[in-house]
Design a protein around this motif. Structure first.
Motif, PDB file in Angstrom:
ATOM      1  N   HIS A 104      38.786 -73.734  47.006  1.00 10.60           N
ATOM      2  CA  HIS A 104      38.961 -74.847  46.082  1.00 10.60           C
ATOM      3  C   HIS A 104      38.487 -74.583  44.663  1.00 10.60           C
ATOM      4  O   HIS A 104      38.821 -75.339  43.754  1.00 10.60           O
ATOM      5  N   GLY A 105      37.680 -73.556  44.458  1.00 12.30           N
ATOM      6  CA  GLY A 105      37.211 -73.259  43.105  1.00 12.30           C
ATOM      7  C   GLY A 105      35.980 -74.060  42.734  1.00 12.30           C
ATOM      8  O   GLY A 105      35.048 -74.210  43.524  1.00 12.30           O
ATOM      9  N   GLN A 106      35.975 -74.595  41.523  1.00  8.12           N
ATOM     10  CA  GLN A 106      34.794 -75.278  40.997  1.00  8.12           C
ATOM     11  C   GLN A 106      34.464 -76.550  41.789  1.00  8.12           C
ATOM     12  O   GLN A 106      35.345 -77.169  42.389  1.00  8.12           O
ATOM     13  N   VAL A 107      33.179 -76.897  41.741  1.00  6.46           N
ATOM     14  CA  VAL A 107      32.679 -78.099  42.421  1.00  6.46           C
ATOM     15  C   VAL A 107      32.344 -79.131  41.352  1.00  6.46           C
ATOM     16  O   VAL A 107      31.728 -78.810  40.337  1.00  6.46           O
ATOM     17  N   GLU A 108      32.729 -80.375  41.584  1.00 10.81           N
ATOM     18  CA  GLU A 108      32.484 -81.412  40.590  1.00 10.81           C
ATOM     19  C   GLU A 108      30.983 -81.667  40.446  1.00 10.81           C
ATOM     20  O   GLU A 108      30.206 -81.487  41.404  1.00 10.81           O
ATOM     21  N   PRO A 109      30.532 -82.071  39.272  1.00 11.88           N
ATOM     22  CA  PRO A 109      29.093 -82.219  39.013  1.00 11.88           C
ATOM     23  C   PRO A 109      28.354 -83.114  40.000  1.00 11.88           C
ATOM     24  O   PRO A 109      27.226 -82.817  40.387  1.00 11.88           O
ATOM     25  N   GLY A 110      28.986 -84.222  40.411  1.00 11.56           N
ATOM     26  CA  GLY A 110      28.320 -85.111  41.352  1.00 11.56           C
ATOM     27  C   GLY A 110      28.014 -84.433  42.674  1.00 11.56           C
ATOM     28  O   GLY A 110      26.941 -84.633  43.270  1.00 11.56           O
ATOM     29  N   ARG A 111      28.943 -83.588  43.144  1.00  9.71           N
ATOM     30  CA  ARG A 111      28.721 -82.868  44.399  1.00  9.71           C
ATOM     31  C   ARG A 111      27.696 -81.765  44.215  1.00  9.71           C
ATOM     32  O   ARG A 111      26.918 -81.467  45.117  1.00  9.71           O
ATOM     33  N   VAL A 112      27.694 -81.143  43.044  1.00  7.35           N
ATOM     34  CA  VAL A 112      26.675 -80.133  42.761  1.00  7.35           C
ATOM     35  C   VAL A 112      25.285 -80.755  42.855  1.00  7.35           C
ATOM     36  O   VAL A 112      24.366 -80.203  43.466  1.00  7.35           O
ATOM     37  N   LEU A 113      25.136 -81.929  42.271  1.00  7.75           N
ATOM     38  CA  LEU A 113      23.851 -82.630  42.312  1.00  7.75           C
ATOM     39  C   LEU A 113      23.459 -82.946  43.754  1.00  7.75           C
ATOM     40  O   LEU A 113      22.295 -82.790  44.146  1.00  7.75           O
ATOM     41  N   ASP A 114      24.418 -83.362  44.559  1.00  3.31           N
ATOM     42  CA  ASP A 114      24.151 -83.699  45.955  1.00  3.31           C
ATOM     43  C   ASP A 114      23.716 -82.465  46.745  1.00  3.31           C
ATOM     44  O   ASP A 114      22.783 -82.510  47.552  1.00  3.31           O
ATOM     45  N   ILE A 115      24.390 -81.340  46.522  1.00  2.09           N
ATOM     46  CA  ILE A 115      24.036 -80.100  47.220  1.00  2.09           C
ATOM     47  C   ILE A 115      22.662 -79.614  46.771  1.00  2.09           C
ATOM     48  O   ILE A 115      21.825 -79.218  47.596  1.00  2.09           O
ATOM     49  N   LEU A 116      22.396 -79.651  45.471  1.00  2.00           N
ATOM     50  CA  LEU A 116      21.090 -79.219  44.969  1.00  2.00           C
ATOM     51  C   LEU A 116      19.974 -80.058  45.583  1.00  2.00           C
ATOM     52  O   LEU A 116      18.920 -79.531  45.962  1.00  2.00           O
ATOM     53  N   ARG A 117      20.201 -81.353  45.694  1.00  2.00           N
ATOM     54  CA  ARG A 117      19.179 -82.238  46.246  1.00  2.00           C
ATOM     55  C   ARG A 117      18.822 -81.842  47.682  1.00  2.00           C
ATOM     56  O   ARG A 117      17.654 -81.734  48.042  1.00  2.00           O
ATOM     57  N   GLN A 118      19.833 -81.564  48.494  1.00  2.00           N
ATOM     58  CA  GLN A 118      19.571 -81.267  49.900  1.00  2.00           C
ATOM     59  C   GLN A 118      18.964 -79.876  50.084  1.00  2.00           C
ATOM     60  O   GLN A 118      18.090 -79.671  50.938  1.00  2.00           O
ATOM     61  N   VAL A 119      19.420 -78.899  49.286  1.00  2.00           N
ATOM     62  CA  VAL A 119      18.829 -77.559  49.386  1.00  2.00           C
ATOM     63  C   VAL A 119      17.385 -77.583  48.883  1.00  2.00           C
ATOM     64  O   VAL A 119      16.499 -76.949  49.469  1.00  2.00           O
ATOM     65  N   ALA A 120      17.130 -78.315  47.803  1.00  2.00           N
ATOM     66  CA  ALA A 120      15.762 -78.416  47.283  1.00  2.00           C
ATOM     67  C   ALA A 120      14.834 -79.046  48.316  1.00  2.00           C
ATOM     68  O   ALA A 120      13.667 -78.644  48.443  1.00  2.00           O
ATOM     69  N   ALA A 121      15.330 -80.024  49.061  1.00  2.00           N
ATOM     70  CA  ALA A 121      14.511 -80.635  50.117  1.00  2.00           C
ATOM     71  C   ALA A 121      14.172 -79.608  51.192  1.00  2.00           C
ATOM     72  O   ALA A 121      13.044 -79.570  51.699  1.00  2.00           O
ATOM     73  N   ALA A 122      15.151 -78.756  51.545  1.00  2.00           N
ATOM     74  CA  ALA A 122      14.898 -77.707  52.537  1.00  2.00           C
ATOM     75  C   ALA A 122      13.873 -76.705  52.025  1.00  2.00           C
ATOM     76  O   ALA A 122      12.944 -76.316  52.744  1.00  2.00           O
ATOM     77  N   LEU A 123      14.026 -76.274  50.781  1.00  2.00           N
ATOM     78  CA  LEU A 123      13.086 -75.306  50.209  1.00  2.00           C
ATOM     79  C   LEU A 123      11.694 -75.898  50.062  1.00  2.00           C
ATOM     80  O   LEU A 123      10.684 -75.190  50.161  1.00  2.00           O
ATOM     81  N   SER A 124      11.629 -77.207  49.816  1.00  2.00           N
ATOM     82  CA  SER A 124      10.332 -77.860  49.715  1.00  2.00           C
ATOM     83  C   SER A 124       9.609 -77.821  51.052  1.00  2.00           C
ATOM     84  O   SER A 124       8.388 -77.605  51.116  1.00  2.00           O
TER      85      SER A 124
END
Length: 483
Positions: A104-124
């Motif tokens: 699909h190529g690029q990811v829309e900003p809202g989804r990027v924010l959602d993915i970052l939030r969940q990965v950051a929670a895992a890394l935390s």
């Protein structure tokens, strides 16, 4: 390594190969004692012949098994069978972020924010145990069909406080050059800020449609991470919100001290950004974050405690009789729970995870039910309903699973058929009929058919509803209906 498809490794029957890497092969397998699908990561035969590597493989897998979090692929077992060393871990039905971006190529900003939030929670969560992932990249970010993001492959991880017994060989730089931090490339000590850098590079890739640095060899890419600044994200994606650009740029700072100090600090920054994004209309606000994410944020806990304290002070100031105060508090709690349940049941389907897992046929109806519960798709539940050996109780359980799936996805019209069938169950199956009428009242209400919603609500008593302890989300929604 030969293909292990069809082989038996202890309690695991290998179904098919999912992927192959330099160090291990990953298979889909069935853990027969629990009738559940798992991902089986089998160490390559070359590395399995090296005792030191096997010891490190087992040590790091056990460290990863201690990380229990909704956004981390759970490790179930470390074992060996017939000379094969393996890790049995949670199977995430869906695809990884790299596969999605290739399609699909690029990811829309809202989804990027959602993915970052969940990965950051895992890394935390990993940071709490002094564990660094060391290989954060799109291939290790799994997108489940239900919208959850899970971080996979803590096999390169190490416990930063275990320096005396560290199994990572000196001088060996592990990770993937496209996403590796400068300090990791140079062989310097790493901590969670290195994972933040790699996640920032992954975010850059999502927004821009390509990694910040590319080259003909891994070495040429690695040198750029150390010495070169990437092109601005807006060169590739001009419409990217400036605040998101600034956050990713800080994550990708060359010096660890210039990045976010910990994943928790990053999570706080993401929450603030989510509030701004909601106001600007390009992403959902933090009110839609999961309970586990909000629990990770210490400031959220402080705010909630403060709000509760203010609420209790206000209640005391009313100087109402004790029974009246208790009634108000109960109403507030019910309203809060209903709001949380509504947010969960009506959450927007996740657009990235658009592939469904295969439906496997099992010999027994119970195994087919377990399988349907694991993959949670209409086809999976239908296979359980249609199983030739299923009795009426098993068929009803499968129909309830199918109805719940449709309700969770907001597909209320599709939920009507299985629910109407359950509502006509024999009178001695009271719980089945109660479940159906509760769910039908919700579905018809959402579809705007208030007459039918009222009819089904009147068919159940308060006592009947209270006897559905496993369906509290439906119960709270049911009580919140304005009919």
């Amino acid at each position: 390594m030969s293909d292990l498809t069809g082989r038996q490794l202890n309690d695991y029957r290998v179904l098919r190969r999912l992927g192959r890497g330099a160090m291990a092969e990953v298979y889909l397998a069935e853990q027969q004692s629990l009738a559940r699908q798992v991902a089986l990561k089998v160490l390559s035969s070359e590395l399995a012949a090296q005792p030191n590597y096997v010891e490190r493989f087992q040590h790091e897998a056990r460290s990863a098994a201690a990380l229990v979090h909704a956004n981390i692929v759970q490790v179930y077992e470390v074992g060996q069978a017939n000379g094969s060393h393996f890790i049995a871990q949670e199977y995430v039905a869906g695809q990884n972020l790299a596969e999605w971006m290739r399609r699909h190529g690029q990811v829309e900003p809202g989804r990027v924010l959602d993915i970052l939030r969940q990965v950051a929670a895992a890394l935390s969560k990993a940071h709490e145990r002094s564990i660094v992932h060391r290989d954060v990249k799109p291939e290790n970010i799994m997108l489940s069909r239900t919208g959850e993001v899970k971080v996979a492959d803590f096999g390169l991880a190490r416990v930063t406080t275990d320096s005396a017994n560290n199994r990572t060989q000196a001088g060996v730089t592990m990770g993937t050059p496209l996403y590796m931090s400068p300090e990791q490339i140079e062989g310097r000590p790493v901590d969670s800020r290195s994972d933040i850098y790699s996640l920032g590079v992954t975010a850059y890739h999502m927004l821009a449609g390509e990694p910040p640095f590319q080259g003909e060899t891994p070495l040429s890419v690695a040198v750029q991470h150390v010495n070169k600044q990437p092109l601005p994200i807006t060169t590739h994606a001009p419409a990217t919100p400036p605040a998101l650009v600034a956050l990713v740029e800080r994550m990708m700072a060359k010096k660890p001290d210039d990045r976010y100090t910990t994943p928790l600090e990053l999570l706080h920054a993401l929450r603030s950004l989510a509030k701004q994004a909601s106001d600007e209309g390009w992403a959902e606000g933090p009110e839609n974050w999961s309970a586990s994410d909000l629990a990770t944020l210490s400031s959220s806990q402080i705010e909630a405690t403060s709000e509760l304290d203010q609420l209790m002070r206000g209640t005391r100031a009313l100087q109402l009789p004790n029974f009246e105060r208790r009634r108000i508090i109960r109403l507030i709690v019910v309203a809060a729970l209903a709001g949380a349940a509504l947010a969960f049941l009506l959450r927007r389907p996740y657009v990235l995870a658009d592939s469904e897992p295969d439906v496997l046929n099992h010999d027994s109806a119970i195994q087919q039910l377990f399988h349907a519960r694991m993959i949670d798709t209409p086809a999976g539940w239908q296979a359980a309903i249609d199983h030739p050996d299923a009795n009426i109780a098993e068929v009803n359980l499968a129909k309830q699973g199918l109805a719940r799936h449709y309700l969770h996805e907001g597909q209320y019209r599709e939920a009507l058929e299985p629910l109407e069938e359950l509502a006509n169950a024999p009178r001695n199956q009271k719980n089945v009929r109660t479940f159906a009428n509760v769910a039908l009242a919700i579905a018809y209400s959402e579809l705007g058919n208030l007459d039918e919603a009222r009819r089904h609500r009147q068919l159940v008593s308060t006592t009947d509803v209270q006897e559905l302890p496993t369906d509290q989300e439906l119960v709270e929604l049911f009580y919140s209906l304005d009919l």
